[in-house]
Design an enzyme around this catalytic site. Structure first.
Site, PDB file in Angstrom:
ATOM      1  N   ASP A  50       2.326  10.259   3.861  1.00  0.00           N
ATOM      2  CA  ASP A  50       3.167  11.159   4.640  1.00  0.00           C
ATOM      3  C   ASP A  50       2.265  12.020   5.508  1.00  0.00           C
ATOM      4  O   ASP A  50       1.841  13.098   5.119  1.00  0.00           O
ATOM      5  CB  ASP A  50       3.992  12.027   3.678  1.00  0.00           C
ATOM      6  N   LYS A  82      10.984   2.835   0.837  1.00  0.00           N
ATOM      7  CA  LYS A  82      10.887   4.270   0.544  1.00  0.00           C
ATOM      8  C   LYS A  82      11.269   4.612  -0.891  1.00  0.00           C
ATOM      9  O   LYS A  82      12.053   3.904  -1.523  1.00  0.00           O
ATOM     10  CB  LYS A  82      11.820   5.043   1.484  1.00  0.00           C
ATOM     11  N   CYS A 126       7.368  48.932 -10.892  1.00  0.00           N
ATOM     12  CA  CYS A 126       8.600  48.156 -10.913  1.00  0.00           C
ATOM     13  C   CYS A 126       8.381  46.751 -11.485  1.00  0.00           C
ATOM     14  O   CYS A 126       9.041  46.350 -12.418  1.00  0.00           O
ATOM     15  CB  CYS A 126       9.141  48.088  -9.495  1.00  0.00           C
ATOM     16  N   LYS A 150       2.658   4.470   1.251  1.00  0.00           N
ATOM     17  CA  LYS A 150       3.032   4.951   2.579  1.00  0.00           C
ATOM     18  C   LYS A 150       2.741   6.453   2.621  1.00  0.00           C
ATOM     19  O   LYS A 150       3.388   7.245   1.937  1.00  0.00           O
ATOM     20  CB  LYS A 150       4.502   4.682   2.852  1.00  0.00           C
ATOM     21  N   CYS A 198      15.619  49.251  -4.004  1.00  0.00           N
ATOM     22  CA  CYS A 198      15.142  48.195  -4.891  1.00  0.00           C
ATOM     23  C   CYS A 198      16.198  47.908  -5.967  1.00  0.00           C
ATOM     24  O   CYS A 198      16.657  48.825  -6.636  1.00  0.00           O
ATOM     25  CB  CYS A 198      13.828  48.610  -5.536  1.00  0.00           C
ATOM     26  N   GLU A 205       0.837  -1.206   0.000  1.00  0.00           N
ATOM     27  CA  GLU A 205       0.000   0.000   0.000  1.00  0.00           C
ATOM     28  C   GLU A 205       0.869   1.252   0.000  1.00  0.00           C
ATOM     29  O   GLU A 205       2.049   1.187   0.361  1.00  0.00           O
ATOM     30  CB  GLU A 205      -0.923  -0.007   1.212  1.00  0.00           C
ATOM     31  N   CYS A 234      14.543  49.236  -9.556  1.00  0.00           N
ATOM     32  CA  CYS A 234      14.215  50.611  -9.919  1.00  0.00           C
ATOM     33  C   CYS A 234      14.899  51.619  -9.002  1.00  0.00           C
ATOM     34  O   CYS A 234      14.794  52.815  -9.211  1.00  0.00           O
ATOM     35  CB  CYS A 234      12.697  50.808  -9.897  1.00  0.00           C
ATOM     36  N   CYS A 254       9.059  47.134  -2.277  1.00  0.00           N
ATOM     37  CA  CYS A 254       9.413  48.247  -3.143  1.00  0.00           C
ATOM     38  C   CYS A 254       8.124  49.026  -3.370  1.00  0.00           C
ATOM     39  O   CYS A 254       7.133  48.450  -3.835  1.00  0.00           O
ATOM     40  CB  CYS A 254       9.964  47.736  -4.468  1.00  0.00           C
ATOM     41  N   TYR A 299      -5.545   2.186   7.683  1.00  0.00           N
ATOM     42  CA  TYR A 299      -4.900   1.039   7.039  1.00  0.00           C
ATOM     43  C   TYR A 299      -4.706  -0.166   7.945  1.00  0.00           C
ATOM     44  O   TYR A 299      -4.206  -1.181   7.526  1.00  0.00           O
ATOM     45  CB  TYR A 299      -3.557   1.443   6.427  1.00  0.00           C
TER      46      TYR A 299
HETATM   47  S1  IVH Z   1       1.422   0.237   8.690  1.00  0.00           S
HETATM   48  C1  IVH Z   1       4.046  -0.870  12.608  1.00  0.00           C
HETATM   49  N1  IVH Z   1       0.683   1.446   6.548  1.00  0.00           N
HETATM   50  O1  IVH Z   1       4.442   5.009   8.548  1.00  0.00           O
HETATM   51  C2  IVH Z   1       3.424   0.304  12.013  1.00  0.00           C
HETATM   52  N2  IVH Z   1       1.958   2.655   8.130  1.00  0.00           N
HETATM   53  O2  IVH Z   1       6.917   3.814  10.667  1.00  0.00           O
HETATM   54  C3  IVH Z   1       2.438  -0.186  11.023  1.00  0.00           C
HETATM   55  N3  IVH Z   1       2.347   4.977   7.518  1.00  0.00           N
HETATM   56  O3  IVH Z   1       4.014   5.491  11.906  1.00  0.00           O
HETATM   57  C4  IVH Z   1       2.064   0.880  10.151  1.00  0.00           C
HETATM   58  N4  IVH Z   1       1.260   4.930   5.625  1.00  0.00           N
HETATM   59  O4  IVH Z   1       2.215   6.442  10.481  1.00  0.00           O
HETATM   60  C5  IVH Z   1       1.354   1.549   7.686  1.00  0.00           C
HETATM   61  N5  IVH Z   1      -0.087   2.405   4.606  1.00  0.00           N
HETATM   62  C6  IVH Z   1       0.575   2.512   5.753  1.00  0.00           C
HETATM   63  C7  IVH Z   1       1.181   3.711   6.157  1.00  0.00           C
HETATM   64  C8  IVH Z   1       1.871   3.735   7.368  1.00  0.00           C
HETATM   65  C9  IVH Z   1       1.957   5.682   6.446  1.00  0.00           C
HETATM   66  C10 IVH Z   1       3.170   5.532   8.613  1.00  0.00           C
HETATM   67  C11 IVH Z   1       2.638   5.227   9.969  1.00  0.00           C
HETATM   68  C12 IVH Z   1       3.822   4.731  10.768  1.00  0.00           C
HETATM   69  C13 IVH Z   1       4.966   4.916   9.842  1.00  0.00           C
HETATM   70  C14 IVH Z   1       5.852   3.705   9.821  1.00  0.00           C
END
Ligand code: IVH
Length: 690
Positions: free
Chosen positions: A121, A333, A450, A119, A427, A117, A430, A445, A246
Site C-alpha cells: 500500500d 484484495k 484532572c 500488494k 472540563c 507477491e 473537573c 483543561c 517488483y
Molecule cells: S504489479 C499493471 N505488484 O498496485 C500494474 N503492483 O493497480 C502492475 N502494487 O499501481 C503492478 N504492490 O502501485 C504490482 N507487488 C505488486 C504491487 C503492486 C503494490 C500497486 C501498484 C499498482 C497497483 C495496481
C-alpha cells in the site's frame, strides 16, 4: 593527501558507504553503527567540497542535494504504467482464471502457474537507469505521463543510485543469473515498484503532526505520496521512506515473473522475495492469500492484498491488455478495513497534557475482521473538516495499527435529527474553564490534576477488591484515557477488541483476552459495587454496611441524610459525603452508564436468622491457603460478621495464614491476639466455623 590520492579515497569511500547502505536498507543487516556510517559520509562530503569535480551523480552525498523545485517536470513513461483489476473472493479468482484460459491454447493452459507477491500500500514509481546510473524517477501520473520526482526518490536509501555487482557480498545464484543475462551491457534498465512507509515510521510522523497541531495522515499511502510529491527534497529525506521493486520492464531475457524478481534482487534492488510465493494452482494461491492476511499485522508495512501474476512471461504478453490492466495479473484484495456505521455520540476526553480529544462513540461494527466501538476525532477542527454531526452515518476505517478514524460522513442519509457537536467550555471532569489559545487547534483543561485524578479512580475501579480485572495495569489505563477510548470506567465494559489492537503492545489475541477478562467481571456484589464508586470516606466496610442496610443502589439514592446517619458505624461526615455523592448529576449519569453496560448485581443477602456470625469481629493476617483474603472477607460479611484491620479486645477471631500458624514469622496481629487471649483460627478451622 594529494589530488590523486583524494580521488582514490573518494572512490573507496563511495563504495564502502554504498556497501553498508545496501546491507542496512536492502538486506536489513548491519555491520557498523549508523554513527560510524555518518562519519564516513561526512568525510566524503568534505572531500567532495574540496574537489567538486569529483562529485558524481551516484555519490551518496547526492541523495539529499538540490534546491526546492518550482514544480515537477512531466515525463513520458517508457511503456504505459498500467493498473490492476481487483478480485475480492475465491470465486472472483476462479472467474479471472477461466477468462484467461479461454484465450489460450491447451498446451499453454497446461503450463500455467502463478507468482504471487504482497500488494503494497504505497505509491507506484518507475526508475530509469542509464549505464547503471539512476537517471530518472517518475510517479505514475495518468499512466502515460508521470512527474519527475528523481530528486526525492534519491533520498530513499533502499533505492540504488548505481546498479552493480556486489563483489563484497556472497555470490548468490540470483547474481549469477543477472550476470549471465548481461544486465550491465544493456544501456537502459527500467524498473517499477512502490515507495512505502513503515508502520512504525508512519505512527511516529503522525505523533509529531499531532504535537504540532497539524493534520494527521489518513494512511501510509497518503503519507508516502505526500512525501514524494514534495517540492523540497529535504522534507522527503526527513521522512525515512522505503521502497520495494517488483517489476522489470526492460528485457533482460527473463522468462518468468519469478525470474524478474531474482534479477531485480541481484541488481541491488530491495525486493519482497522473502514474502513472495510460486503457486502451482489456485488452491495454493488461496492458501497464500489466507496466510498473508493472517500475518499482515506482523509485516512492518501495510499491504492490502496479494498480486497474482501468471508466471510465464510469453503467456503474460499473449494475454495482453484490457482497458488499462494486463489480463494476466490481478490484485486479490483482503477484505476492506472500512465499514459504515452510526455515530451515537461524541464524548470528550482529557489527556495527560490536558488536551481535550473528542471521540466518536460508534454503533459497534466490524472493520477488517475485528469489532470497534470508538473512533478518534483528534480535535474540533477535524469535526468541522468532516462536517460531522451526532447521529450521522459515517465511513470508518482502520489503517494498520492506528486508532480507527472517521474517513467520511454520508450526509445523504441524514433525517434531520442529527445534532451539531459543541466543544464544552468547562472540563467535563473537573469543571475547570477550558482554554484554547489563539492559533491552536487543541483545547485544554488547565487543571493538571484532572488526568491524575481520573487515572487513580480507574486504578481503584479495576483493583482486586473492586472489579478485579486482571491484565488492566496502569500503563494500559493511561493509554486508554489518553487515546480517548474510556471516559469513565463504565466505558471499559463497552470496549471491543478492535479498539485495543491499535494500542501499543496489543495483538489480536491479547486484545481478545483483555476484553474477555473485562466482560467476565460484569457480575458484582453490591458492597463491591458501592466501594467501586469511589465515594469519599466510603471504604470496604462502610460499603458493606450500606449494602446491608439498603440492599440496592436505588434505596441508597433515595435515603435522607438522617437515614444515613442512623446506620451503625456511619458518622455525620461519612453520611454527608454519601448523601452529596448521590445528589451530583455527573455521578448519577455515571450510574446510568454502568447500568447500561449490563452490570449485574450478585444476590448475596442471607436471611437474618442465617447470619450466624452476626456481631462477631474478625481480623485476617497472613496469606490463606485456598481462599483469597477478599473471598474470606466476603464470606464473613455474608454471615453478618465484621472485618477489622486491627486486633483489640473487641476482636472475636483472628484468622491466620500458614506462616503465622506455624509460628514462623508471627506478625504483630498474631502476637497481639495471643497477648489478649483472642481465639486464633486456621483457615481450615475458619471454614468449619462457617
Ligand atoms: S504489479 C499493471 N505488484 O498496485 C500494474 N503492483 O493497480 C502492475 N502494487 O499501481 C503492478 N504492490 O502501485 C504490482 N507487488 C505488486 C504491487 C503492486 C503494490 C500497486 C501498484 C499498482 C497497483 C495496481
Amino acid at each position: 593527501m594529494n589530488k590523486t590520492e583524494t580521488k582514490q579515497r573518494i572512490e573507496k569511500l563511495k563504495k564502502l558507504i554504498n556497501y553498508h547502505r545496501y546491507l542496512y536498507h536492502v538486506l536489513d543487516r548491519q555491520e557498523i553503527s549508523e554513527a560510524a556510517l555518518d562519519s564516513l559520509k561526512k568525510e566524503l562530503f568534505d572531500l567532495e567540497q574540496k574537489y567538486p569535480e569529483f562529485i558524481t551523480p551516484d555519490s551518496p552525498t547526492q541523495r539529499v542535494a538540490g534546491k526546492p523545485l518550482e514544480k515537477f517536470e512531466k515525463k513520458r513513461h517508457f511503456q504505459p504504467m498500467l493498473s490492476l483489476n481487483d478480485a475480492f473472493s475465491e470465486q472472483d479468482m476462479k472467474n479471472w482464471l477461466e477468462r484467461n484460459e479461454k484465450l489460450l491454447l491447451p498446451k499453454e493452459k497446461e503450463k500455467i502457474d502463478f507468482f504471487c507477491e504482497p500488494k503494497l500500500d504505497g505509491l507506484a514509481i518507475e526508475l530509469v537507469y542509464e549505464n547503471g546510473i539512476l537517471k530518472t524517477g517518475l510517479t505514475r501520473g495518468d499512466g502515460i505521463i508521470g512527474e519527475d520526482v528523481t530528486q526525492n526518490l534519491k533520498t530513499i536509501e533502499a533505492i540504488p543510485l548505481r546498479l552493480e555487482e556486489k563483489e563484497n557480498l556472497k555470490r548468490s545464484e540470483a547474481e549469477f543469473i543477472a550476470k549471465r543475462s548481461g544486465a550491465f551491457k544493456v544501456k537502459e534498465i527500467v524498473v517499477r515498484g512502490e515507495v512505502i512507509i513503515r508502520k512504525a515510521e508512519f505512527e511516529k510522523i503522525n505523533k509529531e503532526q499531532k504535537k504540532k497541531n497539524l493534520p494527521l495522515y489518513a494512511n501510509p499511502r497518503n503519507l508516502a505520496a505526500g512525501s514524494i510529491r514534495q517540492l523540497n527534497p529535504k522534507i522527503t529525506a526527513s521522512r525515512k521512506l522505503d521502497s520495494n521493486i517488483y517489476d522489470l520492464v526492460s528485457d533482460l531475457e527473463q522468462k518468468t515473473h519469478q525470474k524478474k524478481h531474482q534479477i531485480l534482487q541481484s541488481l541491488g534492488f530491495k525486493t519482497n522475495n522473502k514474502y513472495c510465493r510460486s503457486c502451482k494452482n489456485l488452491k495454493e494461491v488461496f492458501e497464500y492469500h489466507r496466510f498473508l492476511e493472517k500475518n499482515r499485522e506482523k509485516l512492518p508495512y501495510e499491504i492490502d492484498g496479494i498480486v497474482v501474476n501468471i508466471n510465464d512471461n510469453k503467456i503474460f504478453e499473449k494475454l495482453g491488455i484490457v482497458g488499462k490492466s494486463p489480463r494476466a495479473a490481478v490484485a486479490y484484495k483482503f477484505p476492506l478495513k472500512q465499514a459504515t456505521t452510526v455515530v451515537l455520540d461524541i464524548k470528550v476526553q482529557v489527556g495527560r497534557t490536558g488536551a481535550l480529544t473528542p471521540v466518536a462513540i460508534l454503533k459497534p461494527t466490524e472493520v477488517g475482521g475485528v469489532t470497534i466501538s470508538r473512533a478518534t476525532l483528534h480535535n474540533e477542527d477535524e469535526i468541522k473538516r468532516l462536517g460531522l454531526k451526532i447521529k450521522d452515518t459515517v465511513i470508518v476505517g482502520r489503517a494498520g495499527d492506528v486508532i480507527p478514524d472517521i474517513i467520511k460522513v454520508l450526509p445523504e442519509l441524514r433525517i434531520g435529527k442529527e445534532k451539531e457537536f459543541k466543544m464544552p467550555d468547562k472540563c467535563p471532569f473537573c469543571g475547570s474553564k477550558i482554554i484554547k489559545s489563539k492559533g491552536e487547534v487543541v483545547s485544554r483543561c488547565p487543571n493538571l490534576k484532572c488526568f491524575g485524578k481520573q487515572r487513580r479512580y480507574f486504578h481503584h475501579f479495576v483493583s482486586k477488591s473492586v472489579f478485579d480485572i486482571a491484565g488492566l495495569g496502569p500503563k494500559i489505563i493511561d493509554k486508554l484515557i489518553e487515546e480517548g477510548l474510556t471516559q469513565d470506567p463504565s466505558d471499559l465494559f463497552k470496549l471491543k477488541e478492535g479498539d485495543l489492537i491499535p494500542l501499543e503492545r496489543f495483538a489480536e489475541k491479547s486484545a481478545q483476552n483483555l476484553i474477555n477478562a473485562i466482560q467476565s467481571r460484569k457480575e458484582i456484589t453490591l458492597p463491591r459495587l458501592i466501594y467501586a464508586l469511589g465515594i469519599r470516606n466510603v471504604g470496604e466496610e462502610t460499603a458493606y454496611d450500606l449494602a446491608q442496610q439498603f440492599s440496592s443502589l436505588k434505596n441508597i439514592r433515595k435515603a435522607e441524610l438522617k437515614d444515613l446517619e442512623k446506620i451503625k458505624d456511619i458518622g455525620p461526615v461519612v453520611a454527608k459525603s454519601i448523601f452529596k455523592w448521590f445528589k451530583d448529576k455527573r455521578n448519577l449519569n455515571f450510574l446510568e452508564q454502568l447500568k447500561k453496560t449490563g452490570i449485574k448485581i450478585k444476590e448475596q443477602r442471607t436471611k437474618n436468622k442465617e447470619q450466624k456470625l452476626r456481631g462477631k469481629i474478625f481480623v485476617l493476617t497472613g496469606e490463606l491457603e485456598t481462599l483469597t483474603r477478599d473471598k474470606a472477607k466476603e464470606k464473613i460479611r455474608l454471615l453478618g460478621g465484621e472485618i477489622s484491620e486491627t486486633v483489640s479486645k473487641d476482636t472475636d477471631f483472628v484468622i491466620a495464614g500458614p506462616p503465622a500458624q506455624a509460628g514462623k514469622e508471627p506478625g504483630s496481629k498474631f502476637k497481639k491476639a495471643k497477648e489478649l487471649g483472642i481465639k486464633i483460627l486456621s483457615e481450615k478451622e475458619f471454614l468449619k466455623l462457617l
